[in-house]
Design an enzyme around this catalytic site. Sequence first.
Site, mmCIF file in Angstrom:
data_model
loop_
_atom_site.group_PDB
_atom_site.id
_atom_site.type_symbol
_atom_site.label_atom_id
_atom_site.label_comp_id
_atom_site.label_asym_id
_atom_site.label_seq_id
_atom_site.Cartn_x
_atom_site.Cartn_y
_atom_site.Cartn_z
ATOM 1 N N ASP A 11 1.260 -1.556 0.066
ATOM 2 C CA ASP A 11 0.049 0.144 -0.116
ATOM 3 C C ASP A 11 0.996 1.349 0.186
ATOM 4 O O ASP A 11 1.762 0.999 0.511
ATOM 5 C CB ASP A 11 -0.825 -0.375 1.264
ATOM 6 N N ASP A 130 -13.666 -6.907 -5.236
ATOM 7 C CA ASP A 130 -14.879 -7.109 -4.153
ATOM 8 C C ASP A 130 -15.357 -7.671 -3.611
ATOM 9 O O ASP A 130 -16.341 -6.919 -4.082
ATOM 10 C CB ASP A 130 -14.461 -5.873 -3.210
#
Lengths: 263, 196
Positions: A11, A130
């Site tokens: 990230d 997702d």
Amino acid sequence: MLAKRIIPCLDVKDGRTVKGVNFVSLRDAGSAIELAEFYSRSGADELVFLDITATVENRGTMVSLVEEAARRISIPFTVGGGIRSEEDVGRMLSAGADKISVNSSAVRAPDLIDRLAGRFGSQCVVLALDARASRSMPSGYEAVIDGGRTPSGLDALAWAREAASRGAGEILLTSMDKDGTKSGFAVDLTRVISTNIDIPVIASGGAGRMEDFRNVFVEGRADAALAASVFHFHEIDIPELKRYLSQSGVPVRQRGEYDDRFR
Amino acid sequence: MIAVIRYNAGNVLSVMNALGRIGAEAVLTDDPAVIASADHVIFPGVGEASSAMGYLAASGLDEVIRNLKQPFLGICLGMQLMCGSSDEGSTECLGIFGERVTLFPGGRGFKIPHVGWNTISGLSGPLYRGLPEDSYVYFVHSYYVPLSADASASADYDSIRFSASLSAGNFHGVQFHPEKSGEVGERILRNFLEAI
């Protein structure tokens, strides 16, 4: 034999890694490039850089990071986060990314996938899907967007099939029920998607132990598995994970002595 | 001097970066004179066969490539374009190798593209000097060249054994991406530059 892939996810915010990374071997624990090189040396098969930069102004930093990564890293990498248009994709690919991933923007405008595949080729288009368990959906799972906050109303399997037919080359499937729990990958979700579409599936969300990787490959039929914190916090060491998987009968790429000899 | 051929196909940057990592200086060019005078020529490629061939024909690079005498390495689509023809867009290719490029069958759990690290075996020729059998390299492709007499390595995907690389005289082609295949890939690039 085609190996199952292990993919660490970094990230990145404003060009720096987030999620407390605690490798003593790194001079600069916040350097995404140093961490990426470390993983590459450890035998990671690919990398994902996820841009979680909040502001559009700071996105230029991500382009510089991608250019640097492309110069220094000799394994493929994907860039995701904040990619909404052909221009965004073109910029990342010209900077040296091998693939890009699209998520909410593709749910809102599915023809983005067709345009990206047509212009840049399916091999570089990863659909990030997702999903959350939902009894009202035929497959038992619903696609969610905006980091899991918004239900899309789409059945996860139907959306995966549509994305594949529109030209997505791979699906990065994250279980929002499992993400961050370290209780294991969503094996059932992964199997439902992976056995019903004809493009590779990368399982994500829930990695805690080495056994979790074995389960998602063997029972979930995943083609690749992605994780972040178990690698960043050194709870799982990639060479050890690969030895374990190999002993469990899962085909993985283990770096041989010759790899080091040539460095 | 190493010439990397610039044309309308992607991933030229990855190849330039990989050459940079092994300390090799290369120029990215579509100038026939520069290509013809290079010591080594690399022909990369990610893209679609018919549009790539159309571009090569229109620019005259197709004839330039066919007539090269120095060591030549085609990568991925580059290797496929060196074949006789490709089923992708029913394309007549360069004809350096006689093979026909075909699409993986797909369906029944057979996933396309073939993407990831796979082993190569039956390694022969200077490209693989110092590398053991079953070395892992990175592939990403939907079309393939069936196993042929020109194959200098093979790989298996599902039930299909195909040519992972082809060699004939000064011409070499690899289906995989040495520029993305870690140390093994760097060794293959170095072998091409030093041993061929």
